[in-house]
Design a protein around this motif. Structure first.
Motif, PDB file in Angstrom:
ATOM      1  N   ARG A   9     -20.529 -51.691  40.174  1.00 23.85           N
ATOM      2  CA  ARG A   9     -19.649 -51.505  39.012  1.00 23.85           C
ATOM      3  C   ARG A   9     -20.411 -51.561  37.696  1.00 23.85           C
ATOM      4  NH1 ARG A   9     -14.413 -55.238  39.326  1.00 23.85           N
ATOM      5  NH2 ARG A   9     -14.048 -54.051  37.393  1.00 23.85           N
ATOM      6  N   GLN A  10     -21.601 -52.134  37.723  1.00 20.42           N
ATOM      7  CA  GLN A  10     -22.376 -52.272  36.490  1.00 20.42           C
ATOM      8  C   GLN A  10     -23.418 -51.172  36.310  1.00 20.42           C
ATOM      9  OE1 GLN A  10     -21.534 -54.588  34.217  1.00 20.42           O
ATOM     10  NE2 GLN A  10     -19.876 -55.058  35.663  1.00 20.42           N
ATOM     11  N   LEU A  11     -23.420 -50.187  37.198  1.00 24.14           N
ATOM     12  CA  LEU A  11     -24.471 -49.176  37.131  1.00 24.14           C
ATOM     13  C   LEU A  11     -24.418 -48.355  35.848  1.00 24.14           C
ATOM     14  CD1 LEU A  11     -24.631 -47.833  40.806  1.00 24.14           C
ATOM     15  CD2 LEU A  11     -26.154 -49.458  39.668  1.00 24.14           C
ATOM     16  N   VAL A  12     -23.216 -47.959  35.444  1.00 27.83           N
ATOM     17  CA  VAL A  12     -23.104 -47.136  34.229  1.00 27.83           C
ATOM     18  C   VAL A  12     -23.551 -47.912  32.996  1.00 27.83           C
ATOM     19  CG1 VAL A  12     -21.515 -45.914  32.711  1.00 27.83           C
ATOM     20  CG2 VAL A  12     -21.325 -45.630  35.183  1.00 27.83           C
ATOM     21  N   PRO A  13     -22.975 -49.101  32.719  1.00 30.15           N
ATOM     22  CA  PRO A  13     -23.460 -49.828  31.530  1.00 30.15           C
ATOM     23  C   PRO A  13     -24.926 -50.202  31.618  1.00 30.15           C
ATOM     24  CG  PRO A  13     -21.949 -51.193  32.822  1.00 30.15           C
ATOM     25  CD  PRO A  13     -21.851 -49.813  33.360  1.00 30.15           C
ATOM     26  N   ALA A  14     -25.419 -50.491  32.828  1.00 25.38           N
ATOM     27  CA  ALA A  14     -26.830 -50.844  32.967  1.00 25.38           C
ATOM     28  C   ALA A  14     -27.728 -49.658  32.644  1.00 25.38           C
ATOM     29  CB  ALA A  14     -27.103 -51.346  34.383  1.00 25.38           C
ATOM     30  N   SER A  15     -27.360 -48.477  33.136  1.00 27.62           N
ATOM     31  CA  SER A  15     -28.173 -47.295  32.846  1.00 27.62           C
ATOM     32  C   SER A  15     -28.158 -46.974  31.354  1.00 27.62           C
ATOM     33  CB  SER A  15     -27.677 -46.101  33.654  1.00 27.62           C
ATOM     34  OG  SER A  15     -26.344 -45.751  33.293  1.00 27.62           O
ATOM     35  N   GLU A  16     -26.992 -47.127  30.729  1.00 29.77           N
ATOM     36  CA  GLU A  16     -26.909 -46.881  29.288  1.00 29.77           C
ATOM     37  C   GLU A  16     -27.745 -47.902  28.511  1.00 29.77           C
ATOM     38  OE1 GLU A  16     -25.572 -44.382  27.819  1.00 29.77           O
ATOM     39  OE2 GLU A  16     -24.606 -43.481  29.560  1.00 29.77           O
ATOM     40  N   ALA A  17     -27.740 -49.162  28.973  1.00 32.69           N
ATOM     41  CA  ALA A  17     -28.516 -50.191  28.289  1.00 32.69           C
ATOM     42  C   ALA A  17     -30.013 -49.930  28.398  1.00 32.69           C
ATOM     43  CB  ALA A  17     -28.168 -51.566  28.881  1.00 32.69           C
ATOM     44  N   ILE A  18     -30.437 -49.461  29.573  1.00 33.89           N
ATOM     45  CA  ILE A  18     -31.864 -49.161  29.756  1.00 33.89           C
ATOM     46  C   ILE A  18     -32.296 -48.035  28.831  1.00 33.89           C
ATOM     47  CG2 ILE A  18     -33.569 -48.264  31.376  1.00 33.89           C
ATOM     48  CD1 ILE A  18     -32.029 -49.704  33.602  1.00 33.89           C
ATOM     49  N   VAL A  19     -31.479 -46.978  28.755  1.00 36.94           N
ATOM     50  CA  VAL A  19     -31.821 -45.855  27.873  1.00 36.94           C
ATOM     51  C   VAL A  19     -31.843 -46.292  26.420  1.00 36.94           C
ATOM     52  CG1 VAL A  19     -31.110 -43.565  27.092  1.00 36.94           C
ATOM     53  CG2 VAL A  19     -30.938 -44.158  29.505  1.00 36.94           C
ATOM     54  N   ALA A  20     -30.917 -47.206  26.058  1.00 33.55           N
ATOM     55  CA  ALA A  20     -30.860 -47.695  24.670  1.00 33.55           C
ATOM     56  C   ALA A  20     -32.130 -48.442  24.282  1.00 33.55           C
ATOM     57  CB  ALA A  20     -29.640 -48.593  24.491  1.00 33.55           C
ATOM     58  N   LEU A  21     -32.819 -49.022  25.255  1.00 32.61           N
ATOM     59  CA  LEU A  21     -34.058 -49.750  24.979  1.00 32.61           C
ATOM     60  C   LEU A  21     -35.256 -48.824  24.803  1.00 32.61           C
ATOM     61  CD1 LEU A  21     -33.700 -52.696  27.540  1.00 32.61           C
ATOM     62  CD2 LEU A  21     -33.343 -52.785  25.057  1.00 32.61           C
ATOM     63  N   LEU A  22     -35.098 -47.583  25.207  1.00 25.65           N
ATOM     64  CA  LEU A  22     -36.212 -46.635  25.155  1.00 25.65           C
ATOM     65  C   LEU A  22     -36.220 -45.894  23.820  1.00 25.65           C
ATOM     66  CD1 LEU A  22     -35.891 -45.175  28.768  1.00 25.65           C
ATOM     67  CD2 LEU A  22     -37.439 -46.970  27.971  1.00 25.65           C
ATOM     68  N   PRO A  23     -37.372 -45.406  23.399  1.00 29.60           N
ATOM     69  CA  PRO A  23     -37.479 -44.697  22.116  1.00 29.60           C
ATOM     70  C   PRO A  23     -37.008 -43.249  22.206  1.00 29.60           C
ATOM     71  CG  PRO A  23     -39.633 -44.833  23.136  1.00 29.60           C
ATOM     72  CD  PRO A  23     -38.707 -45.609  24.025  1.00 29.60           C
ATOM     73  N   VAL A  24     -35.785 -43.035  22.676  1.00 29.49           N
ATOM     74  CA  VAL A  24     -35.225 -41.692  22.761  1.00 29.49           C
ATOM     75  C   VAL A  24     -33.794 -41.731  22.262  1.00 29.49           C
ATOM     76  CG1 VAL A  24     -36.664 -41.012  24.724  1.00 29.49           C
ATOM     77  CG2 VAL A  24     -34.439 -42.042  25.141  1.00 29.49           C
ATOM     78  N   GLU A  25     -33.311 -40.605  21.758  1.00 32.44           N
ATOM     79  CA  GLU A  25     -31.917 -40.487  21.355  1.00 32.44           C
ATOM     80  C   GLU A  25     -31.065 -40.212  22.592  1.00 32.44           C
ATOM     81  OE1 GLU A  25     -30.462 -40.941  18.485  1.00 32.44           O
ATOM     82  OE2 GLU A  25     -32.336 -41.451  17.437  1.00 32.44           O
ATOM     83  N   ARG A  26     -29.953 -40.944  22.709  1.00 34.31           N
ATOM     84  CA  ARG A  26     -29.131 -40.860  23.915  1.00 34.31           C
ATOM     85  C   ARG A  26     -28.623 -39.449  24.190  1.00 34.31           C
ATOM     86  NH1 ARG A  26     -26.835 -39.595  27.546  1.00 34.31           N
ATOM     87  NH2 ARG A  26     -25.342 -40.684  28.917  1.00 34.31           N
ATOM     88  N   HIS A  27     -28.227 -38.711  23.163  1.00 33.53           N
ATOM     89  CA  HIS A  27     -27.583 -37.416  23.371  1.00 33.53           C
ATOM     90  C   HIS A  27     -28.549 -36.233  23.305  1.00 33.53           C
ATOM     91  CE1 HIS A  27     -23.714 -39.339  23.466  1.00 33.53           C
ATOM     92  NE2 HIS A  27     -23.960 -39.936  22.319  1.00 33.53           N
ATOM     93  N   THR A  28     -29.841 -36.515  23.398  1.00 32.53           N
ATOM     94  CA  THR A  28     -30.820 -35.437  23.528  1.00 32.53           C
ATOM     95  C   THR A  28     -30.976 -35.062  25.002  1.00 32.53           C
ATOM     96  OG1 THR A  28     -32.648 -37.004  23.731  1.00 32.53           O
ATOM     97  CG2 THR A  28     -32.050 -36.280  21.492  1.00 32.53           C
ATOM     98  N   HIS A  29     -31.693 -34.005  25.264  1.00 34.16           N
ATOM     99  CA  HIS A  29     -31.943 -33.602  26.653  1.00 34.16           C
ATOM    100  C   HIS A  29     -32.644 -34.720  27.423  1.00 34.16           C
ATOM    101  CE1 HIS A  29     -30.525 -29.594  26.030  1.00 34.16           C
ATOM    102  NE2 HIS A  29     -31.454 -29.285  25.146  1.00 34.16           N
ATOM    103  N   THR A  30     -33.642 -35.337  26.768  1.00 35.79           N
ATOM    104  CA  THR A  30     -34.371 -36.416  27.428  1.00 35.79           C
ATOM    105  C   THR A  30     -33.469 -37.606  27.697  1.00 35.79           C
ATOM    106  OG1 THR A  30     -36.416 -35.721  26.324  1.00 35.79           O
ATOM    107  CG2 THR A  30     -36.365 -37.939  27.266  1.00 35.79           C
ATOM    108  N   GLY A  31     -32.621 -37.948  26.727  1.00 37.92           N
ATOM    109  CA  GLY A  31     -31.700 -39.062  26.909  1.00 37.92           C
ATOM    110  C   GLY A  31     -30.726 -38.815  28.043  1.00 37.92           C
ATOM    111  N   GLU A  32     -30.203 -37.599  28.140  1.00 37.36           N
ATOM    112  CA  GLU A  32     -29.291 -37.258  29.224  1.00 37.36           C
ATOM    113  C   GLU A  32     -29.986 -37.370  30.585  1.00 37.36           C
ATOM    114  OE1 GLU A  32     -26.131 -36.567  29.318  1.00 37.36           O
ATOM    115  OE2 GLU A  32     -25.713 -36.564  27.175  1.00 37.36           O
ATOM    116  N   ALA A  33     -31.214 -36.859  30.649  1.00 39.02           N
ATOM    117  CA  ALA A  33     -31.953 -36.896  31.909  1.00 39.02           C
ATOM    118  C   ALA A  33     -32.245 -38.330  32.343  1.00 39.02           C
ATOM    119  CB  ALA A  33     -33.251 -36.103  31.771  1.00 39.02           C
ATOM    120  N   LEU A  34     -32.651 -39.173  31.395  1.00 36.71           N
ATOM    121  CA  LEU A  34     -32.968 -40.558  31.728  1.00 36.71           C
ATOM    122  C   LEU A  34     -31.725 -41.332  32.157  1.00 36.71           C
ATOM    123  CD1 LEU A  34     -35.538 -41.415  28.915  1.00 36.71           C
ATOM    124  CD2 LEU A  34     -36.002 -41.176  31.356  1.00 36.71           C
ATOM    125  N   ALA A  35     -30.609 -41.134  31.454  1.00 37.94           N
ATOM    126  CA  ALA A  35     -29.373 -41.821  31.820  1.00 37.94           C
ATOM    127  C   ALA A  35     -28.932 -41.408  33.223  1.00 37.94           C
ATOM    128  CB  ALA A  35     -28.280 -41.516  30.799  1.00 37.94           C
TER     129      ALA A  35
END
Length: 351
Positions: free
Chosen positions: A33-59
C-alpha cells in the motif's frame, strides 16, 4: 566413552508457523500500500523534476520493481503451498484432455478480474506453470490479465461508448481463450526452459504423498519455491521494468499519431509493432488512446496499439525469457499478434 545425544531440537509448532505467515502477509499488504508514496518520495529526493520525462520514468521504475517483486514472492509462495496438496499428475489430470478448453475459459476469466499489467501477471503465470497446469491454460491467463480488466472497460466506456467497450471485452477474451487453446494444442511444453520443465514435470519436486505432509512442511515447500524461482528471475525483472520505464517516460506521441492516422492497410501492423517496445498497464495506456483518437487516429488501429502495449510488451518478453525459450516466446507473440491484427482490422471496418 562419550554418549552422543539422540535428541533433536524442538520444531516450531504449526501455530507458530501460521502466525508467522499471517504476520508476513500483513507486512506484505502494508508495504504494498505504500509503494506509490514511497516511489514519489524517492523521486522527490533526486535532482530531477517530477513531471519531466526522466521524472516519469524514475517514478514508474521505483513503483513497478517492488510491486512485481512483492507479487512474485506472494504468489509463488502461495502456489508452492497449493502444490503440496496436489501431485503434478493429479493437477494435470484435472486440467488436461477434455478439460483443456474449459481450463482456457476459466484462466481467461480469472485474468479479467485480476487487474495486473503484463509484467505483474508473469509471477502468477510462473506459479501456474510450476504447479503443473497445462501450458495453453496458463497462456490464456497471461494474455487476458493485462489486456481485459474492469479498469480498461470503464475507461473505454467513458471514452468511446459501451458498444466499443463491450466489443473490445469480447474480442480480448476471445483472443486469450483461442490463443491459449492453440498453444496448448501445439504441445510445446518441451520449449520451456529446462528448470521450469523439470518443475512442470515434477522432476524437481520430491515424490511425496500430499496427504502425509504436515502444515509446516507445506509452508517450507512454499518458501523453497520462492527461493528457487525468485533467485532465477529477479535480475531479469529489474532489467525488463527498467527498459519499460525508459520507454514509458519518452512516448513518441506525435509520431504515433501520424502513423495511426494513415488511411492504409499497414497502419494496423505498424501500430502493433510500435506498441510492443512500450510498457504500461491498461489504465496507463488509456490516456494515450484518448489523445490519439482526439488527433484523428483510426479506432481499430489505436485499439490494436493498446492491445500490443499491454499484452506483448518487450519488458514482459525479457522476463518471460527466463521461463520460456525464444521459440516459445515467438509462438506466443505470433499467435497473440495475429489475434490483435484481426481485432484492429475488424474495428476499422465496423467503426
Amino acid at each position: 566413552m562419550s554418549v552422543r545425544s539422540t535428541s533433536t531440537p524442538r520444531a516450531a509448532s504449526p501455530l507458530v508457523w501460521t502466525a508467522g505467515v499471517l504476520a508476513a502477509v500483513g507486512l506484505w499488504a502494508l508495504v504494498y500500500r505504500q509503494l506509490v508514496p514511497a516511489s514519489e518520495a524517492i523521486v522527490a529526493l533526486l535532482p530531477v523534476e517530477r513531471h519531466t520525462h526522466t521524472g516519469e520514468a524514475l517514478a514508474f521504475f521505483f513503483y513497478d520493481v517492488p510491486k512485481v517483486m512483492l507479487l512474485l514472492a506472494l504468489i509463488v509462495f502461495a502456489m508452492g503451498v497449493v502444490r503440496s496438496f496436489f501431485s503434478p499428475e493429479r493437477t494435470r489430470a484435472l486440467l488436461t484432455g477434455k478439460r483443456e478448453g474449459v481450463g482456457n475459459v476459466m484462466a481467461a476469466s480469472l485474468g479479467v478480474v485480476t487487474p495486473f499489467c503484463s509484467c505483474s501477471a508473469v509471477p502468477l503465470f510462473i506459479g501456474l506453470v510450476s504447479a503443473g497446469v497445462p501450458l495453453g491454460v496458463t497462456f490464456s491467463f497471461l494474455i487476458s490479465a493485462p489486456m481485459v480488466n474492469e479498469v480498461a472497460l470503464v475507461l473505454l466506456f467513458g471514452l468511446v461508448g459501451w458498444e466499443v467497450a463491450v466489443t473490445y471485452f469480447s474480442f480480448g477474451l476471445l483472443i486469450a481463450i483461442v490463443a491459449g487453446w492453440v498453444i496448448g494444442r501445439l504441445h510445446l511444453e518441451g520449449w520451456l526452459q529446462d528448470w521450469v520443465r523439470d518443475i512442470h514435470s515434477g522432476a524437481a519436486t520430491p515424490a511425496t504423498d500430499g496427504t502425509r505432509l504436515t502444515l509446516v512442511d507445506r509452508y517450507r515447500l512454499g518458501l523453497e519455491a520462492v527461493r528457487e524461482i525468485f533467485g532465477r528471475v529477479w535480475m531479469w525483472i529489474i532489467l525488463g521494468i527498467g527498459m519499460g520505464a525508459l520507454i514509458h517516460g519518452y512516448v513518441p506521441e506525435d509520431l504515433m499519431v501520424r502513423i495511426m492516422g494513415a488511411d492504409a492497410w499497414w497502419s494496423v501492423p505498424a501500430a502493433v509493432v510500435m506498441g510492443i517496445p512500450m510498457y504500461t498497464n491498461a489504465a496507463g495506456v488509456i490516456p494515450i488512446v484518448e489523445a490519439l483518437l482526439g488527433k484523428g487516429a483510426a479506432l481499430g488501429t489505436v485499439l490494436a496499439f493498446m492491445m500490443s502495449v499491454i499484452a506483448l510488451s518487450l519488458p514482459e518478453m525479457i522476463i518471460l525469457r527466463q521461463v520460456l525459450t525464444l521459440r516459445l516466446i515467438a509462438v506466443f507473440a505470433g499467435v497473440v499478434g495475429l489475434g490483435i491484427l484481426a481485432v484492429g482490422f475488424l474495428f476499422n471496418l465496423l467503426f
